[in-house]
Design an enzyme around this catalytic site. Structure first.
Site, PDB file in Angstrom:
ATOM      1  N   ASP A 185       0.845  -1.198   0.000  1.00 55.01           N
ATOM      2  CA  ASP A 185       0.000   0.000   0.000  1.00 55.01           C
ATOM      3  C   ASP A 185       0.878   1.245   0.000  1.00 55.01           C
ATOM      4  O   ASP A 185       2.030   1.204   0.436  1.00 55.01           O
ATOM      5  CB  ASP A 185      -0.896   0.024   1.245  1.00 55.01           C
ATOM      6  CG  ASP A 185      -1.876  -1.144   1.261  1.00 55.01           C
ATOM      7  OD1 ASP A 185      -2.180  -1.678   0.182  1.00 55.01           O
ATOM      8  OD2 ASP A 185      -2.317  -1.507   2.374  1.00 55.01           O
TER       9      ASP A 185
HETATM   10  N1  URA Z   1      -1.277  -5.962   3.840  1.00 51.25           N
HETATM   11  C1  URA Z   1      -1.778  -4.697   3.830  1.00 51.25           C
HETATM   12  O1  URA Z   1      -2.836  -4.438   4.382  1.00 51.25           O
HETATM   13  N2  URA Z   1      -1.081  -3.748   3.199  1.00 51.25           N
HETATM   14  C2  URA Z   1       0.102  -3.968   2.585  1.00 51.25           C
HETATM   15  O2  URA Z   1       0.707  -3.052   2.025  1.00 51.25           O
HETATM   16  C3  URA Z   1       0.608  -5.274   2.606  1.00 51.25           C
HETATM   17  C4  URA Z   1      -0.094  -6.263   3.246  1.00 51.25           C
END
Ligand code: URA
Length: 224
Positions: A93
């Site tokens: 993310d």
């Molecule tokens: N899980 C998440 O919620 N975000 C990420 O970036 C990676 C794994």
């Protein structure tokens, strides 16, 4: 990736490219990858079919090869790799950080990402409140997301420091998986950092935004 075809043609004319010690005279000259020694401007050019990069994604950068509004992970690496068309093998993310691979090898990316391969990914996850043993077991074994039961995960408490830090290993990569796993137990993720993919850990010498090529022996450690 480092030069355009036009630039290479000019360099050949100018005698700036040598193969096995002699200048090449024609742009259609053939070379044997891995055997012939190619020098451009006196610097050895190592030909490799594919490139594999490990990058410590900083916060605020998107896991894409291009984006109209945001800086991407491909914008961070040298232009010669960006021009080769490297893309992220996996996602983090925008507000997550840590280990991400960039490559132009589609088969490699597929092997890393395929849900059938179950390549484990390890995260350091900080949440706003501690997990009870029951909550931890519930997340590790019992969660259903998008109507499907998740593969088992492993959650280990590390420390309390401005929140509650856990080591979390998951075996697939669903959208916002860790945030949704924690939210199923009523916890909010304060920070999320990926530290390992398969058998290869993020090089601790790489600061956020740092990157380097992955060595051949490291590549073999990713998927055993
Ligand atoms: N899980 C998440 O919620 N975000 C990420 O970036 C990676 C794994």
């Amino acid at each position: 990736g480092r030069f355009t075809r036009n630039e290479i043609a000019k360099k050949i004319k100018a005698g700036e490219i040598a193969v096995n010690g002699s200048p090449v005279l024609s742009a259609s000259a053939k070379v044997e990858a891995g055997t012939d020694k190619i020098f451009i401007d006196g610097r050895e050019f190592i030909y490799s079919r594919f490139v594999y990069i490990m990058l410590n994604k900083p916060l605020g950068v998107v896991s894409a090869s291009s984006d109209r509004n945001c800086k991407t992970v491909a914008d961070i690496v040298d232009i010669e790799y960006k021009n080769r068309g490297v893309f992220p093998a996996g996602r983090l993310d925008k507000d997550s950080e840590g280990l991400i691979f960039l490559t132009d090898d589609g088969d490699f990316a597929h092997r890393i990402l395929s849900p059938k391969k179950h390549v484990p990914k390890t995260y350091e996850v900080k949440i706003n409140a501690p997990l009870t043993d029951g909550e931890r077991r519930f997340i590790e074994n019992g969660l259903v997301l998008d109507g499907k039961k998740l593969l088992p995960s492993e959650i280990t408490f590390i420390a309390e420091e401005n929140g509650f830090l856990y080591d979390v290993v998951i075996n697939e990569g669903k959208y916002h998986q860790i945030k949704r796993m924690m939210s199923a137990a009523g916890k909010e993720v304060l920070s999320l950092k990926r530290v390992k993919i398969g058998g290869l850990a993020l090089d601790p010498a790489l600061p956020p935004g740092g990157w380097r090529l992955i060595a051949d022996d490291e590549l073999k450690q990713i998927i055993k």
